[in-house]
Design an enzyme around this catalytic site. Sequence first.
Site, PDB file in Angstrom:
ATOM      1  N   CYS A   2      -2.877   9.686 -23.322  1.00 37.70           N
ATOM      2  CA  CYS A   2      -2.526  11.043 -23.728  1.00 37.70           C
ATOM      3  C   CYS A   2      -3.168  12.089 -22.816  1.00 37.70           C
ATOM      4  O   CYS A   2      -4.247  11.867 -22.268  1.00 37.70           O
ATOM      5  CB  CYS A   2      -3.020  11.312 -25.145  1.00 37.70           C
ATOM      6  SG  CYS A   2      -2.493  10.085 -26.332  1.00 37.70           S
ATOM      7  N   ARG A  27      -0.422  10.574 -16.284  1.00 35.19           N
ATOM      8  CA  ARG A  27      -1.223   9.742 -17.177  1.00 35.19           C
ATOM      9  C   ARG A  27      -0.356   8.835 -18.039  1.00 35.19           C
ATOM     10  O   ARG A  27      -0.860   7.873 -18.620  1.00 35.19           O
ATOM     11  CB  ARG A  27      -2.082  10.639 -18.076  1.00 35.19           C
ATOM     12  CG  ARG A  27      -3.116  11.427 -17.314  1.00 35.19           C
ATOM     13  CD  ARG A  27      -3.741  12.490 -18.177  1.00 35.19           C
ATOM     14  NE  ARG A  27      -4.576  11.943 -19.221  1.00 35.19           N
ATOM     15  CZ  ARG A  27      -5.864  11.634 -19.081  1.00 35.19           C
ATOM     16  NH1 ARG A  27      -6.446  11.818 -17.932  1.00 35.19           N
ATOM     17  NH2 ARG A  27      -6.556  11.152 -20.080  1.00 35.19           N
ATOM     18  N   TRP A  76       0.779   9.203 -25.550  1.00 38.48           N
ATOM     19  CA  TRP A  76       1.051   7.806 -25.196  1.00 38.48           C
ATOM     20  C   TRP A  76       0.738   7.020 -26.464  1.00 38.48           C
ATOM     21  O   TRP A  76      -0.423   6.909 -26.861  1.00 38.48           O
ATOM     22  CB  TRP A  76       0.153   7.386 -24.035  1.00 38.48           C
ATOM     23  CG  TRP A  76       0.467   6.059 -23.446  1.00 38.48           C
ATOM     24  CD1 TRP A  76       1.373   5.790 -22.441  1.00 38.48           C
ATOM     25  CD2 TRP A  76      -0.135   4.802 -23.783  1.00 38.48           C
ATOM     26  NE1 TRP A  76       1.373   4.450 -22.159  1.00 38.48           N
ATOM     27  CE2 TRP A  76       0.462   3.823 -22.962  1.00 38.48           C
ATOM     28  CE3 TRP A  76      -1.107   4.405 -24.698  1.00 38.48           C
ATOM     29  CZ2 TRP A  76       0.109   2.475 -23.015  1.00 38.48           C
ATOM     30  CZ3 TRP A  76      -1.456   3.059 -24.762  1.00 38.48           C
ATOM     31  CH2 TRP A  76      -0.853   2.118 -23.928  1.00 38.48           C
ATOM     32  N   ASN A 112      -6.779  12.582 -27.991  1.00 35.45           N
ATOM     33  CA  ASN A 112      -6.596  11.447 -27.087  1.00 35.45           C
ATOM     34  C   ASN A 112      -7.642  10.422 -27.482  1.00 35.45           C
ATOM     35  O   ASN A 112      -8.801  10.769 -27.667  1.00 35.45           O
ATOM     36  CB  ASN A 112      -6.813  11.932 -25.640  1.00 35.45           C
ATOM     37  CG  ASN A 112      -6.834  10.792 -24.636  1.00 35.45           C
ATOM     38  OD1 ASN A 112      -6.373   9.692 -24.927  1.00 35.45           O
ATOM     39  ND2 ASN A 112      -7.372  11.066 -23.460  1.00 35.45           N
ATOM     40  N   GLY A 113      -7.238   9.162 -27.638  1.00 33.17           N
ATOM     41  CA  GLY A 113      -8.204   8.121 -27.992  1.00 33.17           C
ATOM     42  C   GLY A 113      -7.773   7.371 -29.233  1.00 33.17           C
ATOM     43  O   GLY A 113      -6.620   7.455 -29.651  1.00 33.17           O
ATOM     44  N   GLU A 495      -2.625  -8.148  -6.005  1.00 28.19           N
ATOM     45  CA  GLU A 495      -2.310  -6.719  -5.930  1.00 28.19           C
ATOM     46  C   GLU A 495      -0.833  -6.513  -5.596  1.00 28.19           C
ATOM     47  O   GLU A 495      -0.169  -5.646  -6.159  1.00 28.19           O
ATOM     48  CB  GLU A 495      -3.226  -6.044  -4.897  1.00 28.19           C
ATOM     49  CG  GLU A 495      -2.999  -4.556  -4.707  1.00 28.19           C
ATOM     50  CD  GLU A 495      -3.179  -3.710  -5.973  1.00 28.19           C
ATOM     51  OE1 GLU A 495      -3.595  -4.235  -7.004  1.00 28.19           O
ATOM     52  OE2 GLU A 495      -2.845  -2.518  -5.909  1.00 28.19           O
ATOM     53  N   LYS A 499       1.794  -4.464  -7.944  1.00 29.70           N
ATOM     54  CA  LYS A 499       2.555  -3.307  -7.434  1.00 29.70           C
ATOM     55  C   LYS A 499       4.038  -3.501  -7.728  1.00 29.70           C
ATOM     56  O   LYS A 499       4.737  -2.574  -8.114  1.00 29.70           O
ATOM     57  CB  LYS A 499       2.373  -3.135  -5.919  1.00 29.70           C
ATOM     58  CG  LYS A 499       1.053  -2.570  -5.464  1.00 29.70           C
ATOM     59  CD  LYS A 499       0.853  -1.116  -5.755  1.00 29.70           C
ATOM     60  CE  LYS A 499       0.184  -0.784  -7.022  1.00 29.70           C
ATOM     61  NZ  LYS A 499      -1.087  -1.062  -7.422  1.00 29.70           N
ATOM     62  N   GLU A 502       4.832  -3.442 -11.781  1.00 31.59           N
ATOM     63  CA  GLU A 502       4.571  -2.219 -12.549  1.00 31.59           C
ATOM     64  C   GLU A 502       5.578  -1.110 -12.275  1.00 31.59           C
ATOM     65  O   GLU A 502       5.879  -0.324 -13.151  1.00 31.59           O
ATOM     66  CB  GLU A 502       3.126  -1.724 -12.388  1.00 31.59           C
ATOM     67  CG  GLU A 502       2.711  -1.287 -11.019  1.00 31.59           C
ATOM     68  CD  GLU A 502       1.221  -0.888 -10.954  1.00 31.59           C
ATOM     69  OE1 GLU A 502       0.599  -0.640 -11.993  1.00 31.59           O
ATOM     70  OE2 GLU A 502       0.702  -0.818  -9.828  1.00 31.59           O
ATOM     71  N   HIS A 518       0.821 -26.995 -10.122  1.00 28.39           N
ATOM     72  CA  HIS A 518       0.355 -27.312 -11.476  1.00 28.39           C
ATOM     73  C   HIS A 518       1.135 -26.543 -12.531  1.00 28.39           C
ATOM     74  O   HIS A 518       0.594 -26.172 -13.570  1.00 28.39           O
ATOM     75  CB  HIS A 518      -1.143 -27.029 -11.583  1.00 28.39           C
ATOM     76  CG  HIS A 518      -1.956 -27.859 -10.658  1.00 28.39           C
ATOM     77  ND1 HIS A 518      -2.164 -29.206 -10.852  1.00 28.39           N
ATOM     78  CD2 HIS A 518      -2.560 -27.557  -9.483  1.00 28.39           C
ATOM     79  CE1 HIS A 518      -2.897 -29.684  -9.862  1.00 28.39           C
ATOM     80  NE2 HIS A 518      -3.141 -28.704  -9.006  1.00 28.39           N
ATOM     81  N   LYS A 617      -2.012   6.061 -16.221  1.00 29.61           N
ATOM     82  CA  LYS A 617      -2.862   6.081 -15.028  1.00 29.61           C
ATOM     83  C   LYS A 617      -4.304   5.756 -15.381  1.00 29.61           C
ATOM     84  O   LYS A 617      -4.992   5.044 -14.667  1.00 29.61           O
ATOM     85  CB  LYS A 617      -2.774   7.478 -14.397  1.00 29.61           C
ATOM     86  CG  LYS A 617      -3.655   7.676 -13.179  1.00 29.61           C
ATOM     87  CD  LYS A 617      -3.055   7.009 -11.979  1.00 29.61           C
ATOM     88  CE  LYS A 617      -3.889   7.122 -10.734  1.00 29.61           C
ATOM     89  NZ  LYS A 617      -3.550   6.039  -9.794  1.00 29.61           N
TER      90      LYS A 617
HETATM   91  C1  G6P Z   1      -4.384   1.492 -15.033  1.00 27.25           C
HETATM   92  C2  G6P Z   1      -3.711   1.970 -13.750  1.00 27.25           C
HETATM   93  C3  G6P Z   1      -4.068   1.030 -12.598  1.00 27.25           C
HETATM   94  C4  G6P Z   1      -5.575   0.936 -12.450  1.00 27.25           C
HETATM   95  C5  G6P Z   1      -6.249   0.519 -13.751  1.00 27.25           C
HETATM   96  C6  G6P Z   1      -7.753   0.702 -13.681  1.00 27.25           C
HETATM   97  O1  G6P Z   1      -3.821   0.298 -15.449  1.00 27.25           O
HETATM   98  O2  G6P Z   1      -2.315   2.017 -13.932  1.00 27.25           O
HETATM   99  O3  G6P Z   1      -3.490   1.515 -11.399  1.00 27.25           O
HETATM  100  O4  G6P Z   1      -5.876   0.008 -11.445  1.00 27.25           O
HETATM  101  O5  G6P Z   1      -5.804   1.345 -14.841  1.00 27.25           O
HETATM  102  O6  G6P Z   1      -8.019   2.072 -13.570  1.00 27.25           O
HETATM  103  P1  G6P Z   1      -9.313   2.685 -12.928  1.00 27.25           P
HETATM  104  O7  G6P Z   1      -9.166   4.164 -13.080  1.00 27.25           O
HETATM  105  O8  G6P Z   1     -10.470   2.136 -13.703  1.00 27.25           O
HETATM  106  O9  G6P Z   1      -9.353   2.256 -11.497  1.00 27.25           O
END
Ligand code: G6P
Length: 622
Positions: A2, A27, A76, A112-113, A495, A499, A502, A518, A617
């Site tokens: 949020c 966010r 959110w 938020n939370g 990674e 990418k 997501e 396996h 985010k």
């Molecule tokens: C969310 C974001 C990711 C990020 C992760 C950790 O899932 O979408 O891109 O890697 O949080 O976030 P941070 O701010 O702790 O790097």
Amino acid sequence: MCGIVGFTGVQQAAPVLLDGLTKLEYRGYDSAGLAVRNGSSLAEVVKATGKLRNLAEKIDGGAALKGTCGIGHTRWATHGEPTQTNAHPHVSGNATGSASGPVESDVVGVHNGIIENYEELKAKLLSHGYTFYSSTDTEVAIKLVDYYYKKYKIGPIDAINRMMVRVRGSYALALMFRDYPGEIYAARKDSPMIIGIADGETFLASDVPAVLRYTRDIYYIDNLQSVRLVPGEAHFFDLNGDEVPMVSTHISWDAEAAEKGGYEHFMIKEIHEQPRAVKDTLASLIKDGGIDLSGAGLTDEILAGISEIRIAACGSAWHAGMAGQYVIENLAEIPVRAELASEFRYKKMLIDKDALVILISQSGETADTLAALRAAKARGIRTLAIVNVVGSTIAREADNVLYTLAGPEIAVATTKAYSAQLAAVYALATKLAFVRGKIAASDYKYYIEELQAIPDKISHILDDKERIQWFASKYANAHDVFFIGRGLDYAVSLEGSLKMKEISYIHSEAYAAGELKHGTISLIENGILVIGVLTQGELLEKTVSNMAECKARGAYLMGITSNGNYNVEDSVNFTIYVPRADENFIASLAVVPLQLLGYYLSVARGLDVDRPRNLAKSVTVE
Ligand code: G6P
């Protein structure tokens, strides 16, 4: 997660609040709302599901909602579906919260939370005659403040403080009280919130980009603090209700850094900012030909005394930690384990007293990473935060902080912050290796030169991005993609796979190449794309063999390798070359084509690249 904004000042609040919410869109959210009041009139609430433009349309871009004081929210969903009723703001009265218009309530608020004990509190409030129109925990928190406010006939700060003592969980709250026109009250625990003051007006937000166009001097609200905002002023209070001094932090980012700057999406802009993000991060750590971590408070003596390292992080930051695990072990010969913060925080933590726990986080607010930090600190273990956002909670609570200098990152899918994290981890690994006598002075010099060469090599890859764009258009309809690699190539695969999934919503998985047989190989069918990361000289032939096993079962193979490596082209269908680099640091290059692939696949599929569905985010709840 949020997003919260608040404003009290001279100009009309609604356009300011809408603009602030736009800056927080990254966010992640699924509904939005505003509450604005004009002088001593009742607060007027407007909410809408879906994108912010739905809310903006309802109020004619803000013009239809009059008043100079207000709060806004992008939600959110956690408790309750993303409906208009559950959207914030919520009110203390027994109204139907779905209705738009003036609200008779004494308290209106956004949150938020997560309030963990909301069911118990709801039962208490029900027994005192409150009724509930939504399924949110927020409505409970606001009604609890209202309950204390009326029961003890106390002011807003005291009522909020009583609420803070009673609730469990994490929250950032912004409230308006009917009896206090022109004022906003805020409080927080473990969810970020900041304040900016400029030209006789006061701004409240979950994150810095929302206020950057007004000021770069930011006041962070501390855990369990409450704040009274009036035009041009803010007053901070502790849990006892005593006023405490406010401390400002200057943000060096400028407002343009958080704009798209001519690019179609933030993500592609941020991909292109990687050479600079890596260069700036390294430049802050390399001085006079050596690596200097004194800015993070890490003396040679401290570094020499570390017995083992744990890295705790989430998402891509965990992937940077995975790469760090290989590089630190390889160069500095210290045992390292990279762990998911969400797991690490609940483990017994059988760690040596001389261990170092490294927390990696772009936002510095991720709930699990913050909890991992606190768990390590509670056991007296030294903590080092590798963080991008200055003044964030993790940065403030860690014993040592090493800032990455990626600048503001807006796209949900991280790119430049991840690359800056890798750079910071490499510098740490190299310094550890040298201080502990694992590498000679000549090697130290060589590694530093290799590090400094990374930014130009990333630029070189970006110059050739059209080939990847072409490949993405060919595979836009893929259903399953597998990424494989060994050692550091496995860390890059993790990674690359994240990418892809997501932002393109294509199912993808990353496997340590040796694990393929396996289980996963049973999923290989005709035409399935298998991407091998092939940068580690001693391991890549083995991964190529695993790829050949997939090809024999109909897979189409793409390989990422560096010039001069074993003739990969003979074994795979499509080869991407990255420049040569020391194998310890080549993850910084191999990941770039995979970021571009994820990006172009998302564009080719017509998706919302910067704001993928369901993702946030900064994940500030557990
Ligand atoms: C969310 C974001 C990711 C990020 C992760 C950790 O899932 O979408 O891109 O890697 O949080 O976030 P941070 O701010 O702790 O790097």
